[in-house]
Design a protein around this motif. Structure first.
Motif, PDB file in Angstrom:
ATOM      1  N   VAL A  94       0.855  -1.187   0.000  1.00  0.00           N
ATOM      2  CA  VAL A  94       0.000   0.000   0.000  1.00  0.00           C
ATOM      3  C   VAL A  94       0.892   1.237   0.000  1.00  0.00           C
ATOM      4  O   VAL A  94       1.852   1.312   0.755  1.00  0.00           O
ATOM      5  CB  VAL A  94      -0.926   0.027   1.239  1.00  0.00           C
ATOM      6  N   SER A  95       0.555   2.207  -0.855  1.00  0.00           N
ATOM      7  CA  SER A  95       1.333   3.441  -0.893  1.00  0.00           C
ATOM      8  C   SER A  95       0.421   4.632  -0.597  1.00  0.00           C
ATOM      9  O   SER A  95      -0.757   4.616  -0.925  1.00  0.00           O
ATOM     10  CB  SER A  95       1.987   3.628  -2.265  1.00  0.00           C
ATOM     11  N   PRO A  96       0.965   5.687   0.034  1.00  0.00           N
ATOM     12  CA  PRO A  96       0.149   6.859   0.354  1.00  0.00           C
ATOM     13  C   PRO A  96      -0.202   7.691  -0.868  1.00  0.00           C
ATOM     14  O   PRO A  96      -1.176   8.431  -0.873  1.00  0.00           O
ATOM     15  CB  PRO A  96       1.029   7.652   1.319  1.00  0.00           C
ATOM     16  N   GLY A  97       0.602   7.568  -1.904  1.00  0.00           N
ATOM     17  CA  GLY A  97       0.403   8.266  -3.172  1.00  0.00           C
ATOM     18  C   GLY A  97       1.101   7.458  -4.242  1.00  0.00           C
ATOM     19  O   GLY A  97       1.333   6.259  -4.073  1.00  0.00           O
ATOM     20  N   VAL A  98       1.448   8.112  -5.335  1.00  0.00           N
ATOM     21  CA  VAL A  98       2.143   7.393  -6.403  1.00  0.00           C
ATOM     22  C   VAL A  98       3.203   8.293  -7.028  1.00  0.00           C
ATOM     23  O   VAL A  98       3.145   9.516  -6.928  1.00  0.00           O
ATOM     24  CB  VAL A  98       1.177   6.928  -7.509  1.00  0.00           C
ATOM     25  N   SER A  99       4.147   7.644  -7.664  1.00  0.00           N
ATOM     26  CA  SER A  99       5.149   8.324  -8.486  1.00  0.00           C
ATOM     27  C   SER A  99       5.395   7.435  -9.696  1.00  0.00           C
ATOM     28  O   SER A  99       5.132   6.227  -9.641  1.00  0.00           O
ATOM     29  CB  SER A  99       6.452   8.518  -7.707  1.00  0.00           C
ATOM     30  N   PRO A 100       5.882   8.007 -10.798  1.00  0.00           N
ATOM     31  CA  PRO A 100       6.163   7.165 -11.964  1.00  0.00           C
ATOM     32  C   PRO A 100       7.128   6.028 -11.649  1.00  0.00           C
ATOM     33  O   PRO A 100       6.944   4.895 -12.118  1.00  0.00           O
ATOM     34  CB  PRO A 100       6.781   8.161 -12.961  1.00  0.00           C
ATOM     35  N   GLY A 101       8.125   6.311 -10.815  1.00  0.00           N
ATOM     36  CA  GLY A 101       9.091   5.274 -10.463  1.00  0.00           C
ATOM     37  C   GLY A 101       8.467   4.129  -9.691  1.00  0.00           C
ATOM     38  O   GLY A 101       8.781   2.951  -9.933  1.00  0.00           O
ATOM     39  N   SER A 109       7.069  -6.044 -10.377  1.00  0.00           N
ATOM     40  CA  SER A 109       7.024  -6.847  -9.155  1.00  0.00           C
ATOM     41  C   SER A 109       5.785  -7.737  -9.150  1.00  0.00           C
ATOM     42  O   SER A 109       4.741  -7.384  -9.709  1.00  0.00           O
ATOM     43  CB  SER A 109       6.999  -5.926  -7.928  1.00  0.00           C
ATOM     44  N   ASP A 110       5.899  -8.891  -8.490  1.00  0.00           N
ATOM     45  CA  ASP A 110       4.731  -9.762  -8.307  1.00  0.00           C
ATOM     46  C   ASP A 110       3.928  -9.379  -7.071  1.00  0.00           C
ATOM     47  O   ASP A 110       2.901 -10.008  -6.797  1.00  0.00           O
ATOM     48  CB  ASP A 110       5.182 -11.221  -8.178  1.00  0.00           C
ATOM     49  N   LEU A 111       4.381  -8.367  -6.337  1.00  0.00           N
ATOM     50  CA  LEU A 111       3.663  -7.932  -5.137  1.00  0.00           C
ATOM     51  C   LEU A 111       2.547  -6.980  -5.544  1.00  0.00           C
ATOM     52  O   LEU A 111       2.805  -5.904  -6.079  1.00  0.00           O
ATOM     53  CB  LEU A 111       4.636  -7.237  -4.179  1.00  0.00           C
ATOM     54  N   PRO A 112       1.284  -7.343  -5.317  1.00  0.00           N
ATOM     55  CA  PRO A 112       0.174  -6.474  -5.718  1.00  0.00           C
ATOM     56  C   PRO A 112       0.192  -5.158  -4.945  1.00  0.00           C
ATOM     57  O   PRO A 112       0.431  -5.138  -3.738  1.00  0.00           O
ATOM     58  CB  PRO A 112      -1.071  -7.300  -5.361  1.00  0.00           C
ATOM     59  N   LEU A 113      -0.084  -4.077  -5.652  1.00  0.00           N
ATOM     60  CA  LEU A 113      -0.041  -2.738  -5.066  1.00  0.00           C
ATOM     61  C   LEU A 113      -1.433  -2.131  -4.984  1.00  0.00           C
ATOM     62  O   LEU A 113      -2.211  -2.194  -5.947  1.00  0.00           O
ATOM     63  CB  LEU A 113       0.860  -1.823  -5.895  1.00  0.00           C
ATOM     64  N   LEU A 114      -1.733  -1.527  -3.828  1.00  0.00           N
ATOM     65  CA  LEU A 114      -2.910  -0.680  -3.648  1.00  0.00           C
ATOM     66  C   LEU A 114      -2.391   0.748  -3.560  1.00  0.00           C
ATOM     67  O   LEU A 114      -1.943   1.195  -2.499  1.00  0.00           O
ATOM     68  CB  LEU A 114      -3.660  -1.069  -2.373  1.00  0.00           C
ATOM     69  N   PRO A 115      -2.408   1.491  -4.661  1.00  0.00           N
ATOM     70  CA  PRO A 115      -1.822   2.829  -4.653  1.00  0.00           C
ATOM     71  C   PRO A 115      -2.780   3.873  -4.111  1.00  0.00           C
ATOM     72  O   PRO A 115      -4.003   3.739  -4.205  1.00  0.00           O
ATOM     73  CB  PRO A 115      -1.525   3.083  -6.135  1.00  0.00           C
ATOM     74  N   GLY A 116      -2.219   4.933  -3.556  1.00  0.00           N
ATOM     75  CA  GLY A 116      -3.027   5.993  -2.969  1.00  0.00           C
ATOM     76  C   GLY A 116      -3.339   7.099  -3.946  1.00  0.00           C
ATOM     77  O   GLY A 116      -2.539   7.430  -4.825  1.00  0.00           O
ATOM     78  N   ALA A 117      -4.538   7.690  -3.784  1.00  0.00           N
ATOM     79  CA  ALA A 117      -4.955   8.832  -4.601  1.00  0.00           C
ATOM     80  C   ALA A 117      -5.829   9.738  -3.758  1.00  0.00           C
ATOM     81  O   ALA A 117      -6.568   9.266  -2.893  1.00  0.00           O
ATOM     82  CB  ALA A 117      -5.713   8.374  -5.834  1.00  0.00           C
ATOM     83  N   ALA A 118      -5.729  11.046  -4.004  1.00  0.00           N
ATOM     84  CA  ALA A 118      -6.524  12.017  -3.251  1.00  0.00           C
ATOM     85  C   ALA A 118      -7.291  12.975  -4.156  1.00  0.00           C
ATOM     86  O   ALA A 118      -8.063  13.793  -3.670  1.00  0.00           O
ATOM     87  CB  ALA A 118      -5.629  12.821  -2.307  1.00  0.00           C
ATOM     88  N   THR A 119      -7.074  12.882  -5.479  1.00  0.00           N
ATOM     89  CA  THR A 119      -7.769  13.762  -6.427  1.00  0.00           C
ATOM     90  C   THR A 119      -8.306  12.939  -7.585  1.00  0.00           C
ATOM     91  O   THR A 119      -7.816  11.838  -7.876  1.00  0.00           O
ATOM     92  CB  THR A 119      -6.831  14.843  -6.989  1.00  0.00           C
ATOM     93  N   ALA A 120      -9.297  13.497  -8.288  1.00  0.00           N
ATOM     94  CA  ALA A 120      -9.858  12.823  -9.451  1.00  0.00           C
ATOM     95  C   ALA A 120      -8.802  12.617 -10.540  1.00  0.00           C
ATOM     96  O   ALA A 120      -8.798  11.592 -11.228  1.00  0.00           O
ATOM     97  CB  ALA A 120     -11.035  13.611 -10.000  1.00  0.00           C
ATOM     98  N   SER A 121      -7.895  13.570 -10.679  1.00  0.00           N
ATOM     99  CA  SER A 121      -6.843  13.443 -11.694  1.00  0.00           C
ATOM    100  C   SER A 121      -5.917  12.266 -11.369  1.00  0.00           C
ATOM    101  O   SER A 121      -5.508  11.520 -12.276  1.00  0.00           O
ATOM    102  CB  SER A 121      -6.032  14.734 -11.781  1.00  0.00           C
ATOM    103  N   GLU A 122      -5.577  12.092 -10.102  1.00  0.00           N
ATOM    104  CA  GLU A 122      -4.748  10.947  -9.707  1.00  0.00           C
ATOM    105  C   GLU A 122      -5.481   9.639  -9.953  1.00  0.00           C
ATOM    106  O   GLU A 122      -4.882   8.655 -10.405  1.00  0.00           O
ATOM    107  CB  GLU A 122      -4.356  11.082  -8.235  1.00  0.00           C
TER     108      GLU A 122
END
Length: 213
Positions: A94-101, A109-122
């Protein structure tokens, strides 16, 4: 593993219970009894955040010793974090936000990610990358259940796990939304109960959370 298969794994994890506890653990020796208490209370998916030096050891101990637990890693910020968590035995990230990297690293990675978003654009950016399940963070400061509910119509493809400022009393406001699968919360593992080894108290908090649905 394809992004779609990883998203299916994320979905199955998020559907295990109405709440995913967000854990800040200072002493890795507390990890196993804490996780056993959560599982006994009906909360099997556990997010251990990378906010302390004990986090990776805690994840490893839970993964190896606690039957029924699905341990994940939170506060993932980089490819290095993903690799270390996967090696420790985490089943999701789980990430608090995202970055391209970070997104590129998650693709590899084989580890499933739940990425964070706080805006409609994200949200739209992540949808383009194949993510249908997102963390809405920080949920309450970013607009709460009213903002999340407003996204249900224009962004029906996306389902959220809102996290940040949610309590037992406010969780039902989020869980009632059509685009919410579960919530994340730190109230299940308060610092004083961890410090004092109050595992029965943590189990009781887990039972309350599990009964939200």
């Amino acid at each position: 593993m394809s992004i779609e298969n990883k998203q299916k794994q994320v979905e199955s994890t998020l559907r295990l219970a109405p709440v995913v506890p967000v854990v800040i653990i200072e002493d890795a020796r507390h990890a196993v009894p804490m996780a056993r208490a959560l599982v006994a209370g009906g909360i099997p998916a556990i997010e251990v955040t990378l906010r302390t030096p004990a986090a990776l050891d805690a994840i490893k101990a839970i993964a190896e010793e606690v039957e029924g637990a699905v341990v994940g890693v939170g506060t993932v910020l980089s490819a290095k974090d993903l690799r270390a968590a996967h090696k420790a035995g985490a089943k999701f990230a789980v990430s608090p936000g995202v970055s391209p990297g970070l997104l590129d690293a998650a693709d590899d990675s084989d580890l499933p990610l739940l990425p964070g978003a706080a805006t409609a654009s994200e949200v739209m950016t992540l949808l383009e990358r194949g993510y249908r399940f997102l963390k809405f963070f920080p949920a309450v400061p970013a607009g709460g259940h009213k903002l999340l509910g407003a996204w249900a119509s224009p962004l029906p493809q996306v389902t959220f796990c809102p996290t940040g400022g949610i309590s037992l009393s406010s969780a039902p406001e989020f869980l009632s939304l059509p685009n919410v699968v579960c919530v994340g919360g730190s109230w299940l593992t308060p610092a004083d109960k961890l410090r004092n080894g109050d595992w029965s108290g943590i189990e009781a908090l887990a039972r309350e959370a599990a009964a939200l649905r």
